[in-house]
Design a protein around this motif. Structure first.
Motif, PDB file in Angstrom:
ATOM      1  N   ASP A 256       0.868  -1.182   0.000  1.00 29.51           N
ATOM      2  CA  ASP A 256       0.000   0.000   0.000  1.00 29.51           C
ATOM      3  C   ASP A 256       0.902   1.228   0.000  1.00 29.51           C
ATOM      4  O   ASP A 256       1.457   1.601   1.030  1.00 29.51           O
ATOM      5  N   ASP A 257       1.056   1.847  -1.149  1.00 31.25           N
ATOM      6  CA  ASP A 257       2.013   2.944  -1.310  1.00 31.25           C
ATOM      7  C   ASP A 257       1.352   4.290  -0.983  1.00 31.25           C
ATOM      8  O   ASP A 257       1.309   5.198  -1.802  1.00 31.25           O
ATOM      9  N   GLN A 258       0.837   4.418   0.245  1.00 30.36           N
ATOM     10  CA  GLN A 258       0.117   5.632   0.627  1.00 30.36           C
ATOM     11  C   GLN A 258       1.012   6.866   0.612  1.00 30.36           C
ATOM     12  O   GLN A 258       0.551   7.971   0.352  1.00 30.36           O
ATOM     13  N   ARG A 259       2.280   6.682   0.902  1.00 33.56           N
ATOM     14  CA  ARG A 259       3.207   7.823   0.927  1.00 33.56           C
ATOM     15  C   ARG A 259       3.669   8.197  -0.489  1.00 33.56           C
ATOM     16  O   ARG A 259       4.419   9.140  -0.652  1.00 33.56           O
ATOM     17  N   GLU A 260       3.207   7.418  -1.479  1.00 30.90           N
ATOM     18  CA  GLU A 260       3.592   7.640  -2.876  1.00 30.90           C
ATOM     19  C   GLU A 260       5.112   7.650  -3.027  1.00 30.90           C
ATOM     20  O   GLU A 260       5.675   8.433  -3.804  1.00 30.90           O
ATOM     21  N   LEU A 261       5.762   6.784  -2.258  1.00 29.77           N
ATOM     22  CA  LEU A 261       7.219   6.697  -2.325  1.00 29.77           C
ATOM     23  C   LEU A 261       7.685   6.169  -3.678  1.00 29.77           C
ATOM     24  O   LEU A 261       8.752   6.529  -4.164  1.00 29.77           O
ATOM     25  N   LEU A 262       6.863   5.329  -4.289  1.00 28.16           N
ATOM     26  CA  LEU A 262       7.248   4.717  -5.555  1.00 28.16           C
ATOM     27  C   LEU A 262       6.760   5.497  -6.773  1.00 28.16           C
ATOM     28  O   LEU A 262       7.467   5.570  -7.781  1.00 28.16           O
TER      29      LEU A 262
END
Length: 471
Positions: A256-262
């Motif tokens: 779950d890439d909530q931090r939009e790290l990717l």
């Protein structure tokens, strides 16, 4: 813990050469386009040198002079570089000697595990074997951490053995998953990997032909005991949560890439991350099922598409950040040639960021080694050369972005730095560098208490070796 006392965080560099080869006093040639040799902790090197192995005729000796050379924090001329490179080769050979001996031990333990699993399925309590199992896990972890500390190659067979060891120690909790069959029979990669590596070790004279015999380790128990007794002199953490490590290897923090790290936007750049994000979202449920069904107990490498996608994504973002930093730095050079102190400071900070990326990515990318060498040697006011470096980095960023999207030759990276921002170019340089360092810090935080390099080694992507620069 080894990782805290060793090596790559202290990597040092010397001047880049403008010639392709260097003749040494021994007539062998060293052929990098730059100098890079890790700096090692002397206690680590001294301990590794003393480790007793099954190699009865070992000629690999790391003398005090080599230990001193390996621990030198600076390499600033060709003679020191040559000495350090050859000393590093000695350390690599000794590490390989230890790994060869452990491979034979791992082979013998797989036989023990197969017998143990039959007894456990027959009703024998796990507690009768717990102390021995914990000891085997600690020994295997010791080898893994020993190799990772200096970014020596690990090998998929070692990781497969490690993961099965962790799983069997938890048999009572995972009993239902073990009912599917024998985790050693189905993992051809493990059996083939061990056999091939032992054959290689015999061919390289680290092991004798007797190493192929099933009772090789039991015929010489003193070496087995001494090997780990010697290694215990290096402080290795025995309280790591290796279940967390397995979750990291199968990307649980990124489901779950909530931090939009990717796939979040990178300030001041124009890149379309949607296609890569869709690939990631397609892979997440498959990886989640693989992990939650404990499929890794049987075939840890059954599918690595998601992990490789993540590595390509992180590589792409790292190169986009670096390309932006250099793009802005070129603008700063043009606007502030009368302020050499500020420009020199900015260049020094950029070098530190590149070195941080090298450390983060376990020195798997030789392109970055060239970049940092060039940045270290180029004169601050040499706009022409810095523009060339910047252009090559942008080209590399586009190359990785195209690999990520399954395309080629497309310029996917744009910059949206406007004139108003350029009017305060020094502040803008500081901001883009801070954004870059924040991204690196966030990656480290997510992987803590392990490191991103664990995944890179697990995928067998780390191949750095001093030996390949000498022939």
């Amino acid at each position: 813990m080894i990782a805290n006392i060793c090596a790559f965080s202290l990597c040092c560099f010397a001047l880049i050469l403008n010639i392709k080869t260097i003749e040494s006093a021994s007539n062998s040639r060293i052929t990098p386009a730059r100098f890079i040799v890790p700096t090692s902790n002397r206690r680590y090197v001294r301990t590794v040198d003393k480790v007793k192995t099954f190699n009865k005729h070992s000629t690999v000796i790391i003398k005090p002079v080599h230990q001193r050379i390996l621990s030198m924090p600076v390499v600033n001329n060709i003679k020191k570089y040559q000495k350090k490179l050859r000393s590093r080769v000695r350390l690599e050979k000794k590490a390989r000697d230890i790994k060869c001996s452990f491979c034979v031990i791992a082979k013998s333990k797989s036989g023990y595990f197969k017998n143990l699993l039959e007894r456990l399925k027959g009703g024998e309590p796990l507690i009768y074997n717990m102390d021995y199992l914990i000891n085997i896990k600690q020994e295997t972890a010791m080898i893994v951490e020993l190799l990772l500390a200096e970014n020596f190659e690990t090998g998929m067979w070692l990781w497969s053995h490690f993961l099965k060891t962790i799983a069997i120690e938890q048999y009572d909790d995972l009993e239902n998953y073990f009912k599917q069959g024998d985790p050693y029979e189905g993992d051809n990669l493990l059996q083939t990997g061990i056999s091939k590596f032992i054959d290689t070790c015999i061919g390289e004279n680290y092991l004798s032909l007797a190493a192929m015999e099933p009772d090789f380790v039991s015929n010489d128990p003193s070496v087995y005991d001494r090997l780990f007794e010697d290694l215990s002199a290096i402080r290795i953490s025995h309280d790591r949560d290796y279940n967390l490590m397995i979750a990291l290897l199968y990307l649980k923090p990124f489901w779950d890439d909530q931090r939009e790290l990717l796939f979040g936007p990178i300030s001041y750049t124009d890149v379309d991350w949607n296609e890569a994000n869709q690939k990631h979202l397609t892979e997440v449920p498959v990886t989640r099922t693989f992990f939650e069904n404990r499929t890794w107990i049987y075939t840890p490498y059954d599918r690595m598409d998601h992990q490789l996608l993540l590595v390509r994504t992180i590589d792409a973002r790292l190169y986009c950040h670096l390309s932006l930093v250099l793009h802005v730095y070129v603008k700063q050079l043009t606007a502030a040639l009368d302020d050499p102190a500020t420009l020199r400071h900015a260049k020094d900070v950029i070098q530190e960021v590149v070195q941080a990326v090298l450390n983060l990515t376990a020195f798997k990318d030789q392109f970055l080694e060239v970049v940092i060498s060039e940045l270290k040697t180029v004169r601050v006011g040499n706009i022409v050369e810095i523009k060339k470096i910047s252009a090559r980095v942008k080209s590399k960023a586009n190359e990785v972005l195209n690999e990520l999207h399954g395309s080629s030759g497309i310029d996917r990276l744009g910059f949206n730095v406007d004139r108003e921002q350029l009017s305060s170019i020094n502040d803008l340089t500081t901001r883009v560098i801070k954004n870059f360092t924040d991204y690196i810090y966030e990656l480290k935080r997510i992987w803590s208490p392990f490191e991103y390099r664990w995944l890179l080694h697990f995928l067998d992507l780390v191949k750095w070796s001093a030996g390949k620069y000498i022939y």
